[in-house]
Design a protein around this motif. Structure first.
Motif, short mmCIF file in Angstrom:
data_model
loop_
_atom_site.label_atom_id
_atom_site.label_comp_id
_atom_site.label_asym_id
_atom_site.label_seq_id
_atom_site.Cartn_x
_atom_site.Cartn_y
_atom_site.Cartn_z
N ASN A 232 -18.89 -11.40 -8.53
CA ASN A 232 -20.16 -11.87 -7.97
C ASN A 232 -20.79 -12.98 -8.81
O ASN A 232 -21.94 -13.37 -8.58
CB ASN A 232 -21.14 -10.70 -7.80
CG ASN A 232 -21.63 -10.13 -9.12
OD1 ASN A 232 -21.33 -10.67 -10.18
ND2 ASN A 232 -22.37 -9.04 -9.05
N ARG A 234 -21.54 -13.03 -12.07
CA ARG A 234 -22.36 -12.65 -13.21
C ARG A 234 -21.52 -11.89 -14.24
O ARG A 234 -20.55 -11.22 -13.90
CB ARG A 234 -23.55 -11.79 -12.78
CG ARG A 234 -24.53 -12.53 -11.88
CD ARG A 234 -25.78 -11.71 -11.61
NE ARG A 234 -26.54 -11.41 -12.81
CZ ARG A 234 -27.37 -12.26 -13.41
NH1 ARG A 234 -27.53 -13.49 -12.93
NH2 ARG A 234 -28.03 -11.91 -14.49
N GLU A 278 -21.81 -2.76 -10.22
CA GLU A 278 -23.08 -3.09 -9.55
C GLU A 278 -23.59 -4.45 -9.98
O GLU A 278 -24.14 -5.20 -9.16
CB GLU A 278 -24.13 -2.02 -9.88
CG GLU A 278 -23.90 -0.69 -9.18
CD GLU A 278 -24.83 0.39 -9.70
OE1 GLU A 278 -25.60 0.12 -10.65
OE2 GLU A 278 -24.78 1.52 -9.17
N ARG A 279 -23.43 -4.79 -11.25
CA ARG A 279 -23.99 -6.04 -11.77
C ARG A 279 -23.02 -7.21 -11.73
O ARG A 279 -23.43 -8.35 -11.50
CB ARG A 279 -24.49 -5.82 -13.20
CG ARG A 279 -25.61 -4.80 -13.31
CD ARG A 279 -26.78 -5.17 -12.41
NE ARG A 279 -27.82 -4.15 -12.39
CZ ARG A 279 -28.90 -4.17 -13.16
NH1 ARG A 279 -29.07 -5.14 -14.03
NH2 ARG A 279 -29.79 -3.21 -13.06
N THR A 280 -21.75 -6.95 -11.98
CA THR A 280 -20.79 -8.06 -12.07
C THR A 280 -19.78 -8.08 -10.93
O THR A 280 -19.12 -9.10 -10.72
CB THR A 280 -20.00 -7.99 -13.40
OG1 THR A 280 -19.10 -6.87 -13.36
CG2 THR A 280 -20.93 -7.86 -14.59
N GLY A 281 -19.66 -6.96 -10.23
CA GLY A 281 -18.64 -6.87 -9.18
C GLY A 281 -17.27 -6.52 -9.72
O GLY A 281 -16.31 -6.38 -8.95
#
Length: 427
Positions: A232, A234, A278-281
């Motif tokens: 994603n 990040r 959840e944050r980086t994929g």
């Protein structure tokens, strides 16, 4: 007397926990572990059941025996009286082979007997080198091997016959062999063979030296993963400025802990399995190399700082009560508990085979993940739990199971106040 009172308080747990564990409000959890670490059992085309474990681990299914699962309400292996079968002639040679058999036990893991091939022997149980001189009735010895709980209710010796680990005929052979063990005991040629004279292990040198501990290099290499954007776009570094060493300073000292967002206790490794994607994929499955290496990197940022897991909140107290119950819960074919090996009044500070059993009151977790020289890999605490399940004759749970998280919290409570030193190095 004062020392006994203090010891009793220590063994009750570093925290004051609820007397009766409450299992009613736990969330359902879907594992986020690699396939080998989920505790699955598959059915083969011929109908046989095979446990799915790590490469090289035994695949025997122990589904007939109790596990650490909170919903596993099966009782202990029932206490069983037995008498030697008629018409079976004991064979001492067969008995000795069974005594030393790694496929069966081996009995030498706890008991010393004569022979240069008895290596390594343990001393969790009594020295049997001259037990034949005691002239114990064969029926008595047979019962002690079949199920010693009939005579000694609190014994740590497995109920070998009652659980089905040894057949009635095999126990006859074992008893015949034991009756042949008589003095005088020949002098030891090697003090290390005898667990009663063997020196205490001295360790593997500086665990934080990358030239000595390969896990340090793995953890440092995980900085690349920390900085690399996931699917994603990040990376961990986008939310945590200053690199892992600076931004994560002190974070690991508070884990395992209750994480309200997920309604359960989590270790760093557990948290990464859900927070990372959840944050980086990027998936960070429990027991994957990325998960373990990143957990080591994060924990290294707290090296030298004292462990300070929560033991006072309502959530922590409830989890500690469940973790303590698991610590004393007997499971598997061998009907053993963690406490049988790791409390001072039982097996702690004695040898199980060639391995010194660590005392829970000294703390067990602040070095994990740790490099296993015998495995050539870094293991976190959960793989160590799963490894223990197999020789106990119990199917393992998923690496990120709530049961393991709360057991780890209970163990870590004994590390409170002691400095972190990750990664460790062990055999």
């Amino acid at each position: 007397m004062r020392r006994l009172v203090v010891l009793a308080l220590i063994l009750a747990g570093c925290a004051t926990v609820a007397d009766s564990p409450d299992y009613s409000a736990l969330p359902r959890w879907t594992t986020h572990a690699i396939a080998q670490a989920r505790g699955d059992v598959r059915v083969l085309p011929d109908g046989r059941r095979q446990a799915v474990r790590y490469e090289g681990w035994p695949t025997q299914d122990f589904g007939s025996f109790r596990t650490y699962a909170y919903d596993d309400a099966r009782p202990d292996v029932p206490v069983s009286k037995a008498t030697p079968p008629t018409g079976v002639s004991g064979d001492a040679k067969k008995g000795r082979a069974l005594f030393l058999s790694r496929a069966k036990a081996p009995c030498t893991g706890c008991h010393l007997v004569p022979g240069a091939d008895v290596w390594p022997a343990g001393n969790v149980g009594p020295d049997l080198s001259a037990i034949g001189d005691r002239r114990l009735p064969e029926a008595y010895l047979y019962q002690q091997v079949w199920d010693p709980r009939v005579t000694f209710p609190n014994t740590t010796m497995p109920p070998w016959g009652a659980s089905g680990a040894f057949t009635a005929e095999e126990i006859v052979h074992l008893v015949t062999y034991l009756q042949t063990l008589k003095g005088p005991i020949p002098p030891e040629q090697d003090a290390e063979r005898n667990p009663f004279t063997r020196g205490r292990p001295t360790g593997f040198g500086d665990n934080l030296d990358p030239t000595n501990n390969p896990a340090v290099v793995l953890a440092e290499d995980a900085e690349k993963l920390w900085n690399a954007p996931g699917p994603n776009g990040r990376a961990c570094a986008n939310c945590h400025d200053g690199g892992a060493t600076r931004s994560m300073r002190g974070a690991a000292t508070r884990y395992p802990k209750f994480v309200a967002a997920y309604g359960r206790v989590m270790s760093i490794e557990d948290f990464l399995t859900v927070h990372g994607p959840e944050r980086t994929g990027r998936p960070l499955l429990a027991e994957s190399e990325d998960n373990v290496d990143l957990a080591m990197l994060i924990k290294m940022a707290s090296n030298g700082m004292p462990v300070q897991v929560d033991v006072t909140s309502a959530e922590a107290r409830a989890a500690l009560a469940r973790g303590k119950a698991s610590f004393y819960r007997r499971i598997g074919e061998r009907n053993h508990s963690c406490a049988d090996c790791h409390t001072p009044e039982r097996g702690a500070n004695k040898f199980l085979g060639g391995r010194m059993l660590v005392d829970v009151t000294e703390g067990l977790t602040r070095h994990f993940p740790t490099w296993r020289t015998s495995q050539g890999a870094a293991w976190d605490m959960r793989r160590r739990f799963q490894w223990c399940m197999t020789p106990l004759g119990a199917n393992m749970l998923a690496a990120d199971a709530i049961e393991y998280a709360e057991l780890e919290l209970y163990l870590t409570s004994f590390d409170n106040g002691k400095p972190m030193s990750v990664p460790g190095i062990r055999h």
